[in-house]
Design an enzyme around this catalytic site. Sequence first.
Site, short mmCIF file in Angstrom:
data_model
loop_
_atom_site.label_atom_id
_atom_site.label_comp_id
_atom_site.label_asym_id
_atom_site.label_seq_id
_atom_site.Cartn_x
_atom_site.Cartn_y
_atom_site.Cartn_z
N TYR A 91 5.73 2.77 13.66
CA TYR A 91 5.86 4.27 12.99
C TYR A 91 5.70 5.07 13.71
O TYR A 91 4.27 5.30 14.16
CB TYR A 91 6.17 4.46 11.77
N ARG B 262 -8.02 18.62 -7.34
CA ARG B 262 -7.57 18.37 -6.14
C ARG B 262 -8.21 16.87 -6.14
O ARG B 262 -8.10 15.91 -5.58
CB ARG B 262 -8.94 18.96 -5.43
N LYS C 166 9.60 7.11 0.79
CA LYS C 166 10.39 6.10 1.09
C LYS C 166 10.73 5.50 -0.47
O LYS C 166 12.09 6.28 -1.09
CB LYS C 166 10.61 5.59 2.02
N ASP D 256 0.65 -1.98 5.66
CA ASP D 256 1.68 -1.24 5.51
C ASP D 256 3.11 -1.59 4.75
O ASP D 256 4.04 -1.78 5.85
CB ASP D 256 2.19 0.03 6.77
N1 PLP Z 1 4.92 4.72 7.90
C1 PLP Z 1 6.64 3.74 7.90
C2 PLP Z 1 6.85 2.89 7.59
C3 PLP Z 1 7.02 5.02 8.19
O1 PLP Z 1 8.56 4.85 8.13
C4 PLP Z 1 6.86 6.64 8.01
C5 PLP Z 1 7.06 7.54 7.74
O2 PLP Z 1 8.72 7.60 8.38
C6 PLP Z 1 5.30 6.68 7.53
C7 PLP Z 1 4.23 5.85 7.55
C8 PLP Z 1 4.63 8.37 7.85
O3 PLP Z 1 4.91 8.59 6.06
P1 PLP Z 1 5.76 10.26 5.92
O4 PLP Z 1 6.74 10.50 6.69
O5 PLP Z 1 5.95 10.04 4.51
O6 PLP Z 1 4.32 10.52 5.93
#
Ligand code: PLP
Length: 397
Positions: A102, A50, A199, A174
């Site tokens: 998001y 962990r 992604k 992000d």
């Molecule tokens: N940030 C963005 C811009 C996203 O598009 C997403 C998910 O689509 C996330 C964070 C969250 O990621 P996760 O689905 O891996 O938890």
Amino acid sequence: MTDDRSPETIAASNGMAADKAFRAVAPPLYLASSYAFGGFEQAGTYEYGRTRNPTRDQLAETLAALEGGAGAVVVASGMAAVDLVLSRLNPGETILAPHDCYGGTQRLLAMRANKGQFNLALVDQTDENALDAALARRPALVLVESPSNPLMRVVDIAAIAGKAHRVGAALAVDNTFLSPALQKPIGLGADFVIHSTTKYLNGHSDVIGGAVVAARAEDVTELAFWANLTGVTGSPFDAYQTLRGIRTLFPRIEHQQRSAGAIAAFLAGHDGVAAVYYPGLPGHPGHEIARRQQAGFGAMLSFEIAGGPLAVKRFAEAVRVFTLAESLGGVESLVAHPATMTHLGMGEAARAAAGIKDSLLRLSVGLEAEGDLLADLAQALEAARPHETGRQRAFGT
Ligand code: PLP
């Protein structure tokens, strides 16, 4: 030590041919949860999975090198990465976040703010006056998503970093939509870079993962401490897969964004499309900033289809090469309907405030042949057109 390797070289070969046990070229996958002490009170580099794991560390090191950060913490999902950054906030402190980020991020921010864990200011960060008014509240943290999900709004990261730092706020960006292949926020002044590695970084739609890269070593230490404390560190197998994905990040995203540019131009000229959101289009409000701060316009775009809810349904049911699914950044092309899928949890009012209409569709452009993708969109837009009924045809309208 400065790293003078090109980003493409780091992505393709970081950690390769470094195995000391058997000289394996591809770095091995360590699944062990526990590591033997060398003797009494003699812990080695690794003790417990962990806290640290060699495969996860390899991914963290690669991400930090690609983003130009001091280090990275690899966690179980993009949401865990967002939440890890939020762990820095104390009650009474304010986070300034984009009103169109998001949907999952917005829901997390709202839920934690409702519990009193921090104050939340959601603003349109492309609106200079709204941004300055929110910064006057002296937030402790500013969160940026550029381009934003799903409307592809672009903000000037260097300008926002300057403003945030002047009021004593840290800046977290992000970078999920572009990846370090196309944008490096730390070089523009960000303190933290957040990724859903689910992604583009993994790129093959078979991992849920996340990471936070920090510009300063002391912040990496603090984030790693919290990730271990709360147990959100990512699985070694996911780290292994993600490292494999990263090796082809550059050629993938270059190919994908070429097709995305062609698709954006095609949609912009189509009479069944009411609006196209792609920073690569000269008419996009963020086009000039994107040209300056990005190494490419990316492979994500969204558009509003003409013809109301029925057209949305018909389009979604007609696509053959694109798949109707959430997520993005994989080798396969996806179409999502934010209002009923990715941004459903935001609620109607927040969607309206962010400008996310029910007619909006979001595309993640994959590696299929560009001609097949264009042909698929063309036939789906044809299928989505309002049909005249037999009665209308017979009697006129
Ligand atoms: N940030 C963005 C811009 C996203 O598009 C997403 C998910 O689509 C996330 C964070 C969250 O990621 P996760 O689905 O891996 O938890």
